[in-house]
Enzyme design. Sequence first.
Site, mmCIF file in Angstrom:
data_model
loop_
_atom_site.group_PDB
_atom_site.id
_atom_site.type_symbol
_atom_site.label_atom_id
_atom_site.label_comp_id
_atom_site.label_asym_id
_atom_site.label_seq_id
_atom_site.Cartn_x
_atom_site.Cartn_y
_atom_site.Cartn_z
ATOM 1 N N LYS A 111 -2.972 4.904 -2.385
ATOM 2 C CA LYS A 111 -3.933 5.632 -1.570
ATOM 3 C C LYS A 111 -4.354 6.864 -2.364
ATOM 4 O O LYS A 111 -3.488 7.556 -2.935
ATOM 5 C CB LYS A 111 -3.275 6.044 -0.254
ATOM 6 C CG LYS A 111 -3.054 4.860 0.683
ATOM 7 C CD LYS A 111 -4.396 4.322 1.157
ATOM 8 C CE LYS A 111 -4.240 3.428 2.366
ATOM 9 N NZ LYS A 111 -5.540 2.981 2.889
ATOM 10 N N SER A 143 0.860 -1.175 0.000
ATOM 11 C CA SER A 143 0.000 0.000 0.000
ATOM 12 C C SER A 143 0.899 1.228 0.000
ATOM 13 O O SER A 143 1.737 1.389 0.881
ATOM 14 C CB SER A 143 -0.875 -0.045 1.255
ATOM 15 O OG SER A 143 -1.651 1.127 1.369
ATOM 16 N N LYS A 157 -0.995 -0.861 -4.442
ATOM 17 C CA LYS A 157 -2.242 -0.149 -4.095
ATOM 18 C C LYS A 157 -1.872 1.298 -3.815
ATOM 19 O O LYS A 157 -1.002 1.574 -2.981
ATOM 20 C CB LYS A 157 -2.874 -0.804 -2.872
ATOM 21 C CG LYS A 157 -3.879 0.038 -2.112
ATOM 22 C CD LYS A 157 -4.633 -0.811 -1.103
ATOM 23 C CE LYS A 157 -4.802 -0.111 0.234
ATOM 24 N NZ LYS A 157 -5.554 -0.935 1.196
ATOM 25 N N ASP A 198 -13.997 -2.095 2.467
ATOM 26 C CA ASP A 198 -13.120 -2.312 3.612
ATOM 27 C C ASP A 198 -13.915 -1.892 4.860
ATOM 28 O O ASP A 198 -14.590 -2.725 5.496
ATOM 29 C CB ASP A 198 -11.827 -1.480 3.415
ATOM 30 C CG ASP A 198 -10.876 -1.486 4.603
ATOM 31 O OD1 ASP A 198 -11.209 -2.069 5.639
ATOM 32 O OD2 ASP A 198 -9.786 -0.893 4.506
ATOM 33 N N LYS A 252 -10.118 -7.808 7.160
ATOM 34 C CA LYS A 252 -9.149 -7.480 8.209
ATOM 35 C C LYS A 252 -9.679 -8.046 9.516
ATOM 36 O O LYS A 252 -10.749 -7.625 9.972
ATOM 37 C CB LYS A 252 -9.017 -5.961 8.370
ATOM 38 C CG LYS A 252 -8.366 -5.242 7.213
ATOM 39 C CD LYS A 252 -8.338 -3.742 7.476
ATOM 40 C CE LYS A 252 -7.727 -2.993 6.305
ATOM 41 N NZ LYS A 252 -7.920 -1.535 6.436
ATOM 42 N N GLY A 266 -4.433 -4.782 5.600
ATOM 43 C CA GLY A 266 -3.385 -4.595 6.604
ATOM 44 C C GLY A 266 -3.657 -3.365 7.432
ATOM 45 O O GLY A 266 -4.352 -2.441 7.000
ATOM 46 N N GLU A 302 -11.192 0.641 -3.630
ATOM 47 C CA GLU A 302 -11.526 0.228 -2.267
ATOM 48 C C GLU A 302 -12.175 1.387 -1.509
ATOM 49 O O GLU A 302 -11.643 2.497 -1.488
ATOM 50 C CB GLU A 302 -10.218 -0.209 -1.589
ATOM 51 C CG GLU A 302 -10.344 -0.660 -0.152
ATOM 52 C CD GLU A 302 -8.973 -1.113 0.403
ATOM 53 O OE1 GLU A 302 -8.026 -1.315 -0.387
ATOM 54 O OE2 GLU A 302 -8.863 -1.241 1.633
ATOM 55 N N ASP A 312 -7.245 2.921 -3.051
ATOM 56 C CA ASP A 312 -7.993 2.906 -1.790
ATOM 57 C C ASP A 312 -8.254 4.346 -1.360
ATOM 58 O O ASP A 312 -7.308 5.117 -1.163
ATOM 59 C CB ASP A 312 -7.186 2.175 -0.712
ATOM 60 C CG ASP A 312 -7.947 2.031 0.604
ATOM 61 O OD1 ASP A 312 -9.125 2.441 0.668
ATOM 62 O OD2 ASP A 312 -7.358 1.496 1.576
HETATM 63 O O1 SMG Z 1 -0.607 -2.808 6.666
HETATM 64 O O2 SMG Z 1 0.270 -2.286 4.760
HETATM 65 C C1 SMG Z 1 -0.544 -2.109 5.651
HETATM 66 C C2 SMG Z 1 -1.507 -0.946 5.524
HETATM 67 C C3 SMG Z 1 -2.413 -1.115 4.376
HETATM 68 O O3 SMG Z 1 -3.438 0.750 3.383
HETATM 69 C C4 SMG Z 1 -3.447 -0.017 4.301
HETATM 70 N N1 SMG Z 1 -4.364 0.042 5.279
HETATM 71 O O4 SMG Z 1 -7.605 1.300 4.588
HETATM 72 O O5 SMG Z 1 -6.651 -0.464 3.927
HETATM 73 C C5 SMG Z 1 -6.621 0.574 4.564
HETATM 74 C C6 SMG Z 1 -5.405 1.026 5.328
HETATM 75 C C7 SMG Z 1 -5.747 1.276 6.749
HETATM 76 C C8 SMG Z 1 -4.614 1.765 7.559
HETATM 77 S S1 SMG Z 1 -4.228 3.411 7.303
HETATM 78 C C9 SMG Z 1 -5.218 4.217 8.454
HETATM 79 MG MG MG Z 2 -8.650 0.256 3.034
#
Ligand code: SMG
Ligand code: MG
Length: 369
Positions: free
Chosen positions: A163, A135, A161, A239, A263, A291, A214, A189
């Site tokens: 953000k 991510s 992925k 999610d 998750k 994650g 996402e 995401d």
């Molecule tokens: O563990 O690599 C990881 C993080 C992956 O992007 C990630 N998590 O919304 O999926 C999600 C985010 C939540 C954590 S950031 C607040």
């Molecule tokens: Mg997410």
Amino acid sequence: MRIEHVRLRRISLPLITPFRTSLGIEYERSALVVQVFTADAEGWGECVAGAEPDYSSEYVEGAEDVLLRHLVPPLLAAESVTARTLAPLVAAVKGHRMAKAALEMAVLDAELRSYGRSFAAGLGAVADRVPSGVSVGIMDSLPELIDAVAGYLAQGYRRIKLKIEPGWDIAPVRAVRERFGDDTLLQVDANAAYTRADTRHLARLDSFDLQLIEQPLDEEDLLGHAALARSLHTPICLDESVVSARSAADAIALGACHIVNVKPGRVGGYLEARRIHDVCAASGIPVWCGGMLETGLGRAGNAALAALPNFTLPGDISASDRYFATDITEPFVLRDGHLTVPTGPGLGVTPIPAVLDEVTTTVNELRRR
Ligand code: SMG
Ligand code: MG
């Protein structure tokens, strides 16, 4: 099992680089490590609630408080408990799924360690390694993003992925697609950063052959996701909206998602995560493991979960060094773009005492009376 003693540790692990999402910027991972002790076994859990209640309503101090006041006492009062019987013991407490998940994880770990069985075997894993995705946070510039993605692809990550948020969406996706080509598995995401009014804008992502988008909309807006799903070619993945097997089934029935991010923390634990896997499998909906910047403890459990058969897309299960210079367990490393699923008893990994002590900020102990 009779639990004699529970220890909660707050830890703070510095991140190698700050992680920016539409929710904010994180500089360190603050987490809660749960240890349960029986007469002859010990189990480890990790609470994934963040420092701020921004991803969901839970946050680390709130999770600690509800564990100390409401979740651990019934566990210590019970003559016997297993991961399966924990949920009814704490059912009077509404919500607080991340706190409950951490406790269940520790109980499940103790239980499986006492039989010499791994998480993978206990959950029903069918693979011995899982493909690793990464991510990638929001950056200050496109060149910085391209550099970061190039570095991850060079390390062997199997899927990227990005953000996204309003103002950081079409251009970064286009830049990554143009630079790295159509064979790169790419998804985005939004962490609920858009509204239904952004439908036409989000439809512009359709030209980039994304695996999925996402959680574009608010977690409670299932009908909005269903409407968006009808307007976009890009598959919708949920999610934040999916907090239980029931909510997964509802979202699927409403046509609000084509794919589900699972998750364990978000849904109350590994057992509910497996139920979501099963509900989705029965509906032909693929899942992948999300994650929450887990330490090696959560990473171990997630790798086991991601080895179940309907986890057909690469997850956000990166190597430890994606986030941490030093993990609290032996680090998870990337081998040919995969993480190896641990095979030892329970989680198969244990915190290194000196490292754990170094990152611990507070400790709370509760004992059976
Ligand atoms: O563990 O690599 C990881 C993080 C992956 O992007 C990630 N998590 O919304 O999926 C999600 C985010 C939540 C954590 S950031 C607040
Ligand atoms: Mg997410």
